[in-house]
Design a protein around this motif. Structure first.
Motif: not given
Lengths: 239, 269
Positions: B205, B207, B257-258, B260-266
């Motif tokens: 991941m 991390i 650290f900036r 790190i993160g998992e997301y979707a955009t519309a």
């Protein structure tokens, strides 16, 4: 031996009347001044955590929001700022990747536009269903606050009911000014877990806004209806 | 046995080496420094100075006990606000004397106690997260066993993070997670599986940066080899940052650290 250290679910429902974060926001900022940011960022079930997709679906339905935090430009008594407000109806305002990203982007935009930031938190802490990604949002948001602070910009943190765990233990405690809202439960570990660990019955006052102020963790306790004039005054003193 | 089952079993093994063991092996001239200069000293976090590769370093470690006596002394590895404040004090001291900081992470979590709340557990952790971001010297963190949530993260705002093969890091303890999901904390292994908290999970991941090998039976089987593996890792890291300008060092830490993160955009949906 206790293994649970942080609350991901607050012990009690918010004590105030149920109203949405957007309604609360409306009472704080100037009419028609709010312009939302990053509404298109959406959570994904990156760990394929069982039940998370359904939880998100329910959260969207019950809150009419895409995620647990709403961010945007606003003005309070004509003074511009970037404001973020948590929606506890969305999975108890828990912080996952999207919440962390929206907070970070808001601070970064504030650096670019030289604006103060106001956060109004209501959160059980880091979101369990996104695992360690959620945990790391604590570091990410703390870094964003630090970079904003380095530019000499103002950050006001309002702690509403409840603010716990990974949210109090990161950006929400790092404001230049910290305001505890009356009737808010504020702390690191949820009350029930402390009671279980220490086998002690805690007083009603424990982790109350007054308790937080008395222990030196907040500058003041404020009623919700006083937030607008207080924030206006504080922004004016830093203009 | 699944990887997480093995890891959880091994990190709870009664003979698993702890931070004090690794410090004694890797830093034989370690001098312990105590106290947060505010309200007390938390023995569950050990900190001090030592020489490494012929130069001074600051070393900090969260300590797990092995005997009942040790467990009481180290509060079952649950640190108090005084402990986090001590680590921050020692890191600021390291900055003053331009020496790198090495952290050994091993805690089931920050202490969920009454005094801990009264003394600002949340603020102590938040301050670590923020002020470590700006520290003007390299920070290297090694996860050596338990990685309980914010309490572990408070020593992880580092330039490089490694984990021993069986070390874990998690947003919530598996027992607490199982309790929330099924009201049954005995299903902790199942919950741990879902949380993806093994060293290899963390590496994939992104991390953490590296997995440090243990021996087949776990670190207790041959603590000497594992300590040597850690020593080699630290040597590599410190050499990497030896000549790096401070500004770059801090920038890289924040960027790490900036991302790190998992997301979707519309628009992607």
């Amino acid at each position: 031996m206790p293994f649970m250290t942080e609350s991901t679910e607050p012990n009690s429902q918010p004590k105030t009347d149920i109203k949405t974060a957007r309604e609360k926001l409306k009472r704080i900022v100037d009419d028609n001044s709010f312009s939302e940011l990053d509404r298109n960022l959406l959570p994904i079930n990156i760990l394929r955590f069982p039940g998370y997709d359904e939880k998100l679906k329910k959260a969207r339905a019950s809150s009419s929001e895409n995620e647990a935090v709403i961010s945007g430009f606003a003005a309070i008594n004509k003074q511009p700022c970037i404001i973020l407000i948590f929606e506890p109806l969305f999975m108890m305002g828990s912080m996952g990747s999207v919440v962390g990203e929206k907070i970070t982007r808001a601070f970064e935009l504030a650096i670019k536009k030289k604006l103060p930031v106001i956060t109004i938190t209501a959160s059980g802490g880091a979101r369990m269903q996104e695992g360690v990604y959620s945990l790391m949002q604590m570091s990410k948001t703390a870094s964003a606050v630090y970079r904003h602070s380095q530019q000499g910009l103002l950050y006001i943190s309002v702690l509403s009911n409840p603010t716990l765990g990974g949210v109090t233990a990161s950006f929400a405690s790092l404001g230049d000014i910290v305001i505890a809202e009356e009737n808010a439960q504020i702390g690191f570990t949820g009350k029930r877990i402390i009671e279980e660990t220490t086998r002690t019955k805690l007083s009603d006052d424990f982790q109350s806004a007054r308790f937080i102020k008395e222990h030196g963790f907040a500058d003041m306790v404020a009623q919700e209806e006083d937030l607008r004039p207080i924030l206006a005054k504080l922004l004016q003193l830093h203009a | 046995m699944t990887a997480i089952e093995k890891s959880l079993k091994l990190i709870r093994h009664k003979d698993r080496p702890n931070a004090v063991d690794y410090i004694n092996h890797i830093f034989p001239d370690f001098v312990e420094l105590c106290g947060d200069r505010l309200s007390g000293d938390d023995p569950s976090v050990v900190g001090g100075i030592a020489s490494f590769l012929g130069r001074p370093v600051t070393v900090i470690g969260q300590v797990k006990g092995r005997t009942l006596e040790e467990n009481i002394k180290y509060n079952f590895s649950m640190n108090r606000p005084e402990g986090y404040r001590k680590t921050l004090r020692l890191m600021k001291q390291a900055e003053k004397f331009h020496r790198p900081v090495i952290c050994f992470v091993d805690t089931v979590g920050a202490y969920p106690g009454i005094e801990a709340e009264e003394n600002g557990q949340h603020i102590a952790i938040a301050n670590n997260l923020m002020l470590m971001m700006n520290l003007q010297v390299p920070i290297i963190s090694v996860l050596i066993g338990d990685g309980g949530s914010g309490g572990a993260l408070a020593l992880c705002a580092a330039n490089e993070i490694a984990a021993l093969e069986n070390a874990v890091l998690s947003v919530i303890s598996p027992k607490a997670c199982a309790n929330i999901l099924w009201k049954d904390s005995s299903r902790d292994i199942e919950a741990a599986q879902m949380l993806k908290m093994t060293a290899n999970d963390l590496k994939s991941m992104r991390i953490i940066d590296e997995v440090i090998l243990e021996t087949n039976q776990g670190a207790h089987d041959n603590p000497f080899i594992v300590a040597e593996n850690i020593r080699m890792y630290l040597e590599k890291c410190l050499n990497k940052y030896k000549n790096m300008p401070v500004k770059k060092l801090v920038e890289l830490r924040n960027e790490k650290f900036r991302k790190i993160g998992e997301y979707a955009t519309a628009s992607e949906l």
